[in-house]
Scaffold this motif. Sequence first.
Motif, PDB file in Angstrom:
ATOM      1  N   VAL A   1       0.849  -1.190   0.000  1.00  0.00           N
ATOM      2  CA  VAL A   1       0.000   0.000   0.000  1.00  0.00           C
ATOM      3  C   VAL A   1       0.883   1.237   0.000  1.00  0.00           C
ATOM      4  O   VAL A   1       1.615   1.490   0.963  1.00  0.00           O
ATOM      5  N   PRO A   2       0.852   2.039  -1.068  1.00  0.00           N
ATOM      6  CA  PRO A   2       1.636   3.288  -1.073  1.00  0.00           C
ATOM      7  C   PRO A   2       1.143   4.235   0.023  1.00  0.00           C
ATOM      8  O   PRO A   2      -0.067   4.393   0.219  1.00  0.00           O
ATOM      9  N   THR A   3       2.077   4.855   0.747  1.00  0.00           N
ATOM     10  CA  THR A   3       1.707   5.784   1.815  1.00  0.00           C
ATOM     11  C   THR A   3       2.543   7.048   1.710  1.00  0.00           C
ATOM     12  O   THR A   3       3.581   7.080   1.022  1.00  0.00           O
ATOM     13  N   SER A   4       2.110   8.086   2.415  1.00  0.00           N
ATOM     14  CA  SER A   4       2.898   9.308   2.551  1.00  0.00           C
ATOM     15  C   SER A   4       2.765   9.793   3.981  1.00  0.00           C
ATOM     16  O   SER A   4       1.665   9.778   4.541  1.00  0.00           O
ATOM     17  N   VAL A   5       3.919  10.230   4.579  1.00  0.00           N
ATOM     18  CA  VAL A   5       3.962  10.671   5.970  1.00  0.00           C
ATOM     19  C   VAL A   5       4.346  12.146   6.001  1.00  0.00           C
ATOM     20  O   VAL A   5       5.364  12.545   5.409  1.00  0.00           O
ATOM     21  N   ARG A   6       3.552  12.982   6.643  1.00  0.00           N
ATOM     22  CA  ARG A   6       3.824  14.416   6.712  1.00  0.00           C
ATOM     23  C   ARG A   6       4.528  14.821   7.991  1.00  0.00           C
ATOM     24  O   ARG A   6       4.911  15.967   8.158  1.00  0.00           O
ATOM     25  N   GLN A   7       4.638  13.913   8.915  1.00  0.00           N
ATOM     26  CA  GLN A   7       5.366  14.189  10.140  1.00  0.00           C
ATOM     27  C   GLN A   7       5.757  12.870  10.780  1.00  0.00           C
ATOM     28  O   GLN A   7       5.125  11.842  10.544  1.00  0.00           O
ATOM     29  N   SER A   8       6.802  12.917  11.542  1.00  0.00           N
ATOM     30  CA  SER A   8       7.217  11.700  12.223  1.00  0.00           C
ATOM     31  C   SER A   8       6.313  11.463  13.423  1.00  0.00           C
ATOM     32  O   SER A   8       5.590  12.352  13.874  1.00  0.00           O
ATOM     33  N   GLY A   9       6.306  10.243  13.889  1.00  0.00           N
ATOM     34  CA  GLY A   9       5.489   9.910  15.050  1.00  0.00           C
ATOM     35  C   GLY A   9       4.806   8.572  14.879  1.00  0.00           C
ATOM     36  O   GLY A   9       5.155   7.762  14.020  1.00  0.00           O
ATOM     37  N   SER A  10       3.775   8.335  15.673  1.00  0.00           N
ATOM     38  CA  SER A  10       3.032   7.066  15.664  1.00  0.00           C
ATOM     39  C   SER A  10       1.583   7.341  15.276  1.00  0.00           C
ATOM     40  O   SER A  10       0.975   8.313  15.767  1.00  0.00           O
ATOM     41  N   PHE A  11       1.032   6.492  14.416  1.00  0.00           N
ATOM     42  CA  PHE A  11      -0.321   6.684  13.901  1.00  0.00           C
ATOM     43  C   PHE A  11      -1.143   5.414  14.116  1.00  0.00           C
ATOM     44  O   PHE A  11      -0.624   4.298  14.005  1.00  0.00           O
ATOM     45  N   THR A  12      -2.430   5.603  14.383  1.00  0.00           N
ATOM     46  CA  THR A  12      -3.362   4.467  14.466  1.00  0.00           C
ATOM     47  C   THR A  12      -4.092   4.365  13.135  1.00  0.00           C
ATOM     48  O   THR A  12      -4.770   5.309  12.718  1.00  0.00           O
ATOM     49  N   VAL A  13      -3.942   3.226  12.472  1.00  0.00           N
ATOM     50  CA  VAL A  13      -4.534   3.009  11.148  1.00  0.00           C
ATOM     51  C   VAL A  13      -5.486   1.826  11.224  1.00  0.00           C
ATOM     52  O   VAL A  13      -5.159   0.785  11.789  1.00  0.00           O
ATOM     53  N   VAL A  14      -6.703   1.989  10.645  1.00  0.00           N
ATOM     54  CA  VAL A  14      -7.699   0.916  10.597  1.00  0.00           C
ATOM     55  C   VAL A  14      -7.751   0.380   9.175  1.00  0.00           C
ATOM     56  O   VAL A  14      -7.981   1.146   8.224  1.00  0.00           O
ATOM     57  N   ALA A  15      -7.507  -0.912   9.022  1.00  0.00           N
ATOM     58  CA  ALA A  15      -7.525  -1.570   7.713  1.00  0.00           C
ATOM     59  C   ALA A  15      -8.812  -2.389   7.579  1.00  0.00           C
ATOM     60  O   ALA A  15      -9.183  -3.117   8.491  1.00  0.00           O
ATOM     61  N   ARG A  16      -9.460  -2.258   6.441  1.00  0.00           N
ATOM     62  CA  ARG A  16     -10.736  -2.950   6.192  1.00  0.00           C
ATOM     63  C   ARG A  16     -10.688  -3.626   4.838  1.00  0.00           C
ATOM     64  O   ARG A  16     -10.315  -3.008   3.845  1.00  0.00           O
ATOM     65  N   LEU A  17     -11.090  -4.929   4.819  1.00  0.00           N
ATOM     66  CA  LEU A  17     -11.120  -5.721   3.588  1.00  0.00           C
ATOM     67  C   LEU A  17     -12.578  -5.943   3.200  1.00  0.00           C
ATOM     68  O   LEU A  17     -13.427  -6.212   4.054  1.00  0.00           O
ATOM     69  N   ALA A  18     -12.890  -5.823   1.906  1.00  0.00           N
ATOM     70  CA  ALA A  18     -14.287  -5.938   1.468  1.00  0.00           C
ATOM     71  C   ALA A  18     -14.355  -6.562   0.091  1.00  0.00           C
ATOM     72  O   ALA A  18     -13.358  -6.620  -0.650  1.00  0.00           O
ATOM     73  N   THR A  19     -15.538  -7.049  -0.257  1.00  0.00           N
ATOM     74  CA  THR A  19     -15.795  -7.529  -1.609  1.00  0.00           C
ATOM     75  C   THR A  19     -15.988  -6.315  -2.516  1.00  0.00           C
ATOM     76  O   THR A  19     -16.221  -5.201  -2.037  1.00  0.00           O
ATOM     77  N   PRO A  20     -15.946  -6.527  -3.828  1.00  0.00           N
ATOM     78  CA  PRO A  20     -16.193  -5.393  -4.728  1.00  0.00           C
ATOM     79  C   PRO A  20     -17.561  -4.750  -4.516  1.00  0.00           C
ATOM     80  O   PRO A  20     -17.747  -3.571  -4.805  1.00  0.00           O
ATOM     81  N   ALA A  21     -18.521  -5.530  -3.993  1.00  0.00           N
ATOM     82  CA  ALA A  21     -19.850  -4.976  -3.735  1.00  0.00           C
ATOM     83  C   ALA A  21     -19.934  -4.268  -2.398  1.00  0.00           C
ATOM     84  O   ALA A  21     -20.980  -3.698  -2.058  1.00  0.00           O
ATOM     85  N   GLY A  22     -18.862  -4.301  -1.604  1.00  0.00           N
ATOM     86  CA  GLY A  22     -18.845  -3.575  -0.346  1.00  0.00           C
ATOM     87  C   GLY A  22     -19.058  -4.407   0.887  1.00  0.00           C
ATOM     88  O   GLY A  22     -19.031  -3.876   2.000  1.00  0.00           O
ATOM     89  N   GLY A  23     -19.274  -5.685   0.755  1.00  0.00           N
ATOM     90  CA  GLY A  23     -19.479  -6.540   1.913  1.00  0.00           C
ATOM     91  C   GLY A  23     -18.189  -6.779   2.666  1.00  0.00           C
ATOM     92  O   GLY A  23     -17.173  -7.146   2.061  1.00  0.00           O
ATOM     93  N   GLN A  24     -18.200  -6.572   3.968  1.00  0.00           N
ATOM     94  CA  GLN A  24     -16.975  -6.694   4.747  1.00  0.00           C
ATOM     95  C   GLN A  24     -16.511  -8.140   4.826  1.00  0.00           C
ATOM     96  O   GLN A  24     -17.305  -9.062   4.958  1.00  0.00           O
ATOM     97  N   LEU A  25     -15.191  -8.310   4.761  1.00  0.00           N
ATOM     98  CA  LEU A  25     -14.572  -9.626   4.885  1.00  0.00           C
ATOM     99  C   LEU A  25     -13.707  -9.631   6.137  1.00  0.00           C
ATOM    100  O   LEU A  25     -12.930  -8.689   6.376  1.00  0.00           O
ATOM    101  N   GLY A  26     -13.816 -10.670   6.916  1.00  0.00           N
ATOM    102  CA  GLY A  26     -13.058 -10.728   8.153  1.00  0.00           C
ATOM    103  C   GLY A  26     -13.470  -9.601   9.081  1.00  0.00           C
ATOM    104  O   GLY A  26     -14.585  -9.076   9.015  1.00  0.00           O
ATOM    105  N   THR A  27     -12.561  -9.205   9.963  1.00  0.00           N
ATOM    106  CA  THR A  27     -12.823  -8.104  10.877  1.00  0.00           C
ATOM    107  C   THR A  27     -11.847  -6.970  10.610  1.00  0.00           C
ATOM    108  O   THR A  27     -10.759  -7.182  10.067  1.00  0.00           O
ATOM    109  N   GLU A  28     -12.252  -5.761  10.962  1.00  0.00           N
ATOM    110  CA  GLU A  28     -11.341  -4.628  10.833  1.00  0.00           C
ATOM    111  C   GLU A  28     -10.106  -4.867  11.699  1.00  0.00           C
ATOM    112  O   GLU A  28     -10.203  -5.397  12.805  1.00  0.00           O
ATOM    113  N   VAL A  29      -8.937  -4.458  11.182  1.00  0.00           N
ATOM    114  CA  VAL A  29      -7.690  -4.629  11.908  1.00  0.00           C
ATOM    115  C   VAL A  29      -7.120  -3.251  12.234  1.00  0.00           C
ATOM    116  O   VAL A  29      -6.969  -2.407  11.337  1.00  0.00           O
TER     117      VAL A  29
END
Length: 770
Positions: free
Chosen positions: A670-698
């Motif tokens: 996943v390409p990312t860009s950081v505008r400042q140093s530090g620690s960030f909380t990121v929520v990752a979500r996987l879904a079908t093309p129709a939008g149905g969630q797969l697994g649980t959010e991480v």
Amino acid sequence: MSRRAAGGAGRPVTPAPPWAVVLVVLLGALLVPVGTAWAAPGDTAATGPVQVTVTTLEPRTVTPDSTIRVVGTLTNDGDDTITDVTVRLQRGDRLTSRQELTDDAASPSSGDAAQAPFNAQNGVLEPGDSIPLEYTATAAELGITQDGVYPVLINVNGTRDGLVERVGELSTYLVSFATTTGITSRTSVAWLWPLTERPHRDAAGAFVDDDLATEISADGRLDRALDVLEDLPDGGRDVPVTLAVDPALVEEVTAMAAGYTVAGATGQGVTAAADWLERLRALAGVHPVIALPYADVDADALQSVGLPAVVTRSLPGTPAGTAAQPVDASGDPVTTPTAAPSSVSDDGADEGAGARILAEALDVAPRTDVAWPAGGAVRSDTVATLMAGGVDELVLAQDAYADAGAAVGRTGRAAAAQVPVSTPDGQLTTVVADSALGDVVAAADTTAGGARIAEQRYLAELGVLTSQLAAVDPAVAQTVLVVPPREVESDPSWATAMMADTADQSWLAAVSVDDLARGPVADAGALVTPTDGAQLSGAGLAAIAGAVAVRDDFAAAVDDPGTVLAGYDAAVARASSAAWRGDPDGFATRTADLQQTLTGLRDRVGLVAPADGTYSLASSDAPLVLTVRNDLPFAVTVSLDLQTRSGVGFQADPVAAQRLEPESRTVVTVPTSVRQSGSFTVVARLATPAGGQLGTEVELRVASTAYGPITLVITVGAAALLGLLFLRRLVLFVLRRRRGEPHPAEDDVLAPAGDDATGTRPAPPTRSPV
């Protein structure tokens, strides 16, 4: 105890004094011939303690010179001993219409039009005992001189406690036609014979019980269903009974024959399944076969909750009919086939999986354009779904029409089973199942007097139809369809005989369901909205709808969903079977299992979180590397979305949809860009093309030590300012040097307190003397 006298009208008899009893007996001895008992013609008494069971009643068609023979059993269900048992036949007036027959069945004739002589029976009826019944009389003795149907009473007299009385009776019918040749009025009869059974597999395709082994083994319901057809004369070639076969049933029996397990134990029906399949294959080579929807789904119930696609996926006459249980190389059920079904060919490209199941197992090409909806009636939107799925002919019950009497001969006109119906999608052929005949078949095993009496009622129904036809126009064709209940408890002793009658009796003709659609036409009015409250409903349908939503969500995520999801389509159809109408507990169990199985698909695809939950990025544009698992046996396409809790300082670029191979782990960058140093909380979500969630959010912790753009600007700015200050001091220093000026106090350096302008310090003050 009240008595019903043999010659009375069913009124209680007051106990007579002893001398009166003696007088009655003496008069009876003088007036009644030896070996007979006396009974009044008009006696309509209810059945007494003696129950009459008939096993033989011949001939089935009476002619003026016939001798009528009745054989059976007399059983004393009372508490008294009965002696001097005698029997006779007495008939009522000829019945000329179906309505008259219906009225007589509701209130049987007393048989006062003519009586044959009493005949003595051998034996004494002790309480609980039985003796044989055998009786003969001639058609002349009963005054049968005209064609038609006659109500007949089997009257049983006997002596109890010294009194002669009617102790039992049984109403039935005799059918008469003057000759056995030269019949010009005939009724053509078609039989639709169901071969259906409730599903015995769970959503994954595993057998949940071994009950089907019992049904197909000796004397099981499905074993007897084949016995009926196998016992037809001439191998059934003269009686083209149309078989309505559920592909899911044949699929289950095929799986059993290959070896199967139930709860980890070896199934007991392997041999029985192989034998049953072989027998059905032989019968299918003789009789026409109609392919029912897979698992015989409750089409109206599914339509009512907005699931017409489930109906379509069960249909055998369309490529969209995908429901079928895949198996692996070992023959074990799997939810997803590893390859396209072997039975798929160019010849079957326009058919559904159900048709291919029957073609492969039975070596026939079944009809796929006929549907027989459960309950007999059908919604208009269900009709549209069926027609779109390749159906152009429906088998319906009488109550599906506004004026069904016109189709079954209740208006005095000839019966015609074919009823064309106009729909918004075009003309539709329907055929009407005669409800009276279907009811006779359904109740044959429990009919008073035995199944032979049920057969006689069946002949009586057809007989009055034939009499009506003769009275209107003997040359007109007349057609009738007999349809038993789906899970009829049949027996060759009566079912085979009823079918054979259509070929054996000269005033009847045996035809197939296909022949009905080419026969005469009736106007039975428009189709009416069904009022059948027995259809599937409630929480079970809601569970099915939830499972189907998951299935449809995955359909957008896989290649060739018709093949990949065929096992799940089969699971949905089995849970939607009309067989669950009479088993709400079974319905609830199967739908809960279905929902759990389909919903569980979502948890089999998901993100793999890092061991410590933290990712470190070494630069401002370093990519985030994630691992995605696919534990499903088929490939899926997924989308990945990342969002920060605060939304500041970290940004993930959109990621193209990812294809995950079956049972694999896939690395996604996943390409990312950081505008400042530090620690960030990121929520990752996987879904079908129709939008149905797969697994649980991480939830991920992303740490960055790299300078972001803001930090870099601040740092560079501070450095530049320090540089400017240093440059200023250097310039000032150089300029003073060149002018030879003494080193001045720096503007930014404070002078000591008390110093004057020259730099000398003033003298301290002196103290004045006191």
